[in-house]
Design an enzyme around this catalytic site. Sequence first.
Site, PDB file in Angstrom:
ATOM      1  N   GLY B 187       0.792  -1.225   0.000  1.00 14.09           N
ATOM      2  CA  GLY B 187       0.000   0.000   0.000  1.00 14.09           C
ATOM      3  C   GLY B 187       0.824   1.274   0.000  1.00 14.09           C
ATOM      4  O   GLY B 187       0.288   2.368   0.138  1.00 14.09           O
ATOM      5  N   ASP B 201       5.164  13.949  -8.107  1.00 14.72           N
ATOM      6  CA  ASP B 201       4.740  14.317  -6.752  1.00 14.72           C
ATOM      7  C   ASP B 201       5.837  15.132  -6.051  1.00 14.72           C
ATOM      8  O   ASP B 201       5.573  16.194  -5.482  1.00 14.72           O
ATOM      9  CB  ASP B 201       4.423  13.040  -5.961  1.00 14.72           C
ATOM     10  CG  ASP B 201       4.134  13.304  -4.503  1.00 14.72           C
ATOM     11  OD1 ASP B 201       2.968  13.612  -4.180  1.00 14.72           O
ATOM     12  OD2 ASP B 201       5.066  13.237  -3.679  1.00 14.72           O
ATOM     13  N   LYS B 205       6.006  19.268  -4.799  1.00 12.67           N
ATOM     14  CA  LYS B 205       6.423  19.684  -3.452  1.00 12.67           C
ATOM     15  C   LYS B 205       7.639  20.612  -3.524  1.00 12.67           C
ATOM     16  O   LYS B 205       7.737  21.588  -2.776  1.00 12.67           O
ATOM     17  CB  LYS B 205       6.727  18.452  -2.606  1.00 12.67           C
ATOM     18  CG  LYS B 205       5.462  17.646  -2.275  1.00 12.67           C
ATOM     19  CD  LYS B 205       5.808  16.252  -1.786  1.00 12.67           C
ATOM     20  CE  LYS B 205       4.561  15.468  -1.386  1.00 12.67           C
ATOM     21  NZ  LYS B 205       4.856  14.034  -1.154  1.00 12.67           N
TER      22      LYS B 205
END
Lengths: 429, 429
Positions: B187, B201, B205
Site C-alpha cells: 500500500g 509528486d 512539493k
Amino acid sequence: MKPLKVALLGCGVVGSQVIRLLDEQDGDLAARVGAPLELAGVAVRRLGRKRDVDVAPELLTTDAEALVTRDDIDIVVEVIGGIEPARSLIVAALNRGKSVVTANKALLAEDGATLHEAARAGNGDLYFEASVAGAIPLLRPLRESLAGDRVQRVLGIVNGTTNYILDKMDSTGASFTDALEEAQTLGYAEADPTADVEGFDAAAKAAILAGLAFHSRVTAADVHREGITEITATDVASAKAMGYVIKLLAICARSDDGRSVGVRVHPAMIPRTHPLAGVREAYNAVFVEAESAGQLMFYGKGAGGAPTASAVLGDLVAVARNRLAGTRGPEESTYASLRVHPMGETVTRCHVALDVADKPGVLARVAELFAAHDVSIQTVRQEGHGDDAQLVIVTHRATDAALTATMKALRDLDIVRAVASVMRVEGDD
Amino acid sequence: MKPLKVALLGCGVVGSQVIRLLDEQDGDLAARVGAPLELAGVAVRRLGRKRDVDVAPELLTTDAEALVTRDDIDIVVEVIGGIEPARSLIVAALNRGKSVVTANKALLAEDGATLHEAARAGNGDLYFEASVAGAIPLLRPLRESLAGDRVQRVLGIVNGTTNYILDKMDSTGASFTDALEEAQTLGYAEADPTADVEGFDAAAKAAILAGLAFHSRVTAADVHREGITEITATDVASAKAMGYVIKLLAICARSDDGRSVGVRVHPAMIPRTHPLAGVREAYNAVFVEAESAGQLMFYGKGAGGAPTASAVLGDLVAVARNRLAGTRGPEESTYASLRVHPMGETVTRCHVALDVADKPGVLARVAELFAAHDVSIQTVRQEGHGDDAQLVIVTHRATDAALTATMKALRDLDIVRAVASVMRVEGDD
C-alpha cells in the site's frame, strides 16, 4: 510605510548578531513584514565597551527602563538573560502595550506566568522561539503546527554543552573533567559550567516545552533534574559495549492514563540505532511524538549568536506583522491544566551494574529482590568471576519509585559488594 | 461561543481522519481555537459508499459547489486532490471570504497564484501545511520561523513511495520492478505509480518549498524532474560499494551569486554518513540551510491518513483563530521574484562509470576530454581489465550543462565502449 521601532536589551553574542541581521537584511525584512524595522535603541550595561558590531553611539543607553517605556517603541527584544532586571523590563514593556521577543529560558521557566499575564493585559505579543534549541523551529511547530494533534512525548537533546562533553567522552574515552576542559577551551562551555552540566539549562527548556506540548503550566521547579558530573569514563565505555550511548535527555511525557505529565532531565542510555544517538558535538535534536502525526524529529544548532539571532528575527517578523494587522499571535494555552507528577510516578527502565560475591544463589537472591519490588528483569548478564564478578541487569518498564526502592534494597543486600552504576534507559520502547 | 462551521471536501483516507479528529478532539480544539469547530457538511462523490468513519448522513452531499458557497460556512477543508474540480471549489470559497485549508500539492504547484489571488481578494486565509511532507511541520517553519533569515538551500526526501522502493533496493538488492511490486502490495505505492516514480509528486512539493524558501513564484513547470525507473540493482550496488546510497532528492538552491534559484528532483548518490542516508522506508526528511540558522533537519511521516490529517487540523486551528481575531495569516510572499534558472546552470557533481578499452593512454584521453569541457575530476578508479575494464570517475562541482556535454562527448569517444552509468552526487560539499 511608517517603520516599526525596535528596542534591543543586551548587546552581547546574540544581541550583536540581531543588530547585524537587522542591518544586512533590512530590505528583506521590510518586504516580509510590510513595513521597515528600525533599531531605535540598544540598552547596554556599559557604554564604552568594544562590541562585535557597529552601533550608532546615539542608539546606546544604559537606562534600559527608560528605553522600554519610550512611547515610540513598538517591539522590545530581550537578550540579557537571567531573572532580573529582565523580568521587570519585559513586564514594563508589555504593560505599555509593546510586544516582546525574548530568548530568556530561565525567566520563562521560573515565572512565565507573570510575563504571559502582562502580555494579555497589554494586548501585546510575547514570543520566545529562541529560548529553546536556538535556531531549531520547535516552539512554533508545537504551538501551531501540532495544535490539532495530541502530543504524547517530547524527548530531546536541548543542551549543546553537555552533548559536546558526552560526545567527546564517547568518541575519545575522555573523563568528564577532561572533556569539560576541552569544551571550555573551545568556547562550548562557560568558565562556570554549572547551569549546563547540572542540567539547569535543559530543565528550563524542558519546562517551556512541556507547557506548550501539554497546554499546562510547568515551571523549572516541577522538573526532575540530574546533571552529568557523575558520569564516568567507565559508564560511557560500558554503555558503548552494550550498544548504547549516554545522552543528557529532556523528557516530557504524558502518563499512560493521559491525566498527568512527567518532566525530567537526566542522563540516560539510548540505543546507538536511535536517531538521537547520532547527534554529535554541540548539536541539538528533539523528538516529538504525537497521536496522529507519529514521530517527528527536529535537528539543528541549539546555540550560538547567529543561530539564536535567526530565531529572534523570525519572531520579530511575526510580532511586527501582528502589530501591523492589529492582532496578536496565539497566547499562553494552559486550559488542560495537567498535573505534573513527581519523578517517582514516571515510568522508565534501568541499567544496573552490581559488584557481587561470586557464589551459587547470588542471581536467585538478586532476582527475588527485583520481583519483591515489582520490577521485572529484561536481561541479566554475569561478567567476570571471583572478586570481579559483576551482574549487569536491564529492567523492564517500572515506576521510578519502584526502581529507586530496588536500588536502595540492593545496596543493603549482603551479597552485593557495591552498586557500580545505575542509569536509566530510554528510547527503545 | 458561536461555533465556526467547517465544510470538508473529500472523505477518503485523509478526509475520514479529519472527521475522526474533529470528533475525538472537539474539547481540545475548542479550547485551542477559542470557539468550537463544527463539521457542517461533507462533499463526496457518491452518497452510498461505505466509509472508514461514521458521518451523520445529513452532512453528506454530492453538491460540493453549493456546500462551499453556503453562507454559514466559515472554513473549507479540501482533501480531494487533483486540479479540477478542486481549483474551482477553492476559488469559489475564497471569493466568498471563507478561509481554506488544503493538502493539494498538485494544484498549488500548478496554479498557486490563482488561489493566493482569490485569498487576497476575499480577505481569507489559504493554508497548506499538509501539501508537503505530511505531518512534518515544514511550511510554517519556512514561512514564519525563518522569516528573519536567508534560506540558501532546501534538500530533502519528500516522496515516501520512492524512498521505500530505493531503500528496499539498497537493503535487499532487489530490482526496481520487484521493489515497486512490494511497495504496491504493502500500500505504499498506487496501482499506477507514475506520479511517484517519475518524480511528479516530489516536483510539485519542490515547487511549493522553493516558492516559500525564496519568496518567489515557482511552479511545477519550473522544476527539472527525473524519476527513478531507470535505476538498476547494479547502480544501487555500485553506489553502496563506494559508501553512497541513492535517494530521490528534491533540491531547491540559491545560485552562488544569489540572484537565481534552481529547483530540481532527481535521483542522486549521497554519502552514507549524510543524515538523509539514514532515512528509511517511507519516511520523509528535509534539510534546510539558512545563512544564520545553519543546517536544520525536519524528519517524520510524509504521508498517510492520520499524519496528513494532523497537519490539516493544525492549519484548521490556525485559520479558525485568525477568523475569530478578524485577521489573516501571512499571505503569499513573492517580493524577491528570483529567476528560476534552467538545469544547465545548476552546479552539481557527477559519478560516471565508463566501459573502456583496456589499453595504454585511455585514462589520458578521458581526462583530456573532461578538461576540454572545464570539468575537473576529483577521483578516478580503474576496475577490471581487458574487456571488463571500467573507469569510475567522480567529478568536482561543475554546471550541469558542462557535465551533460561531457557525457555526450564521452559516448562519442572511440575508446569508450559504453557509459555504463551516470548519477549526480549530492550532500558531501
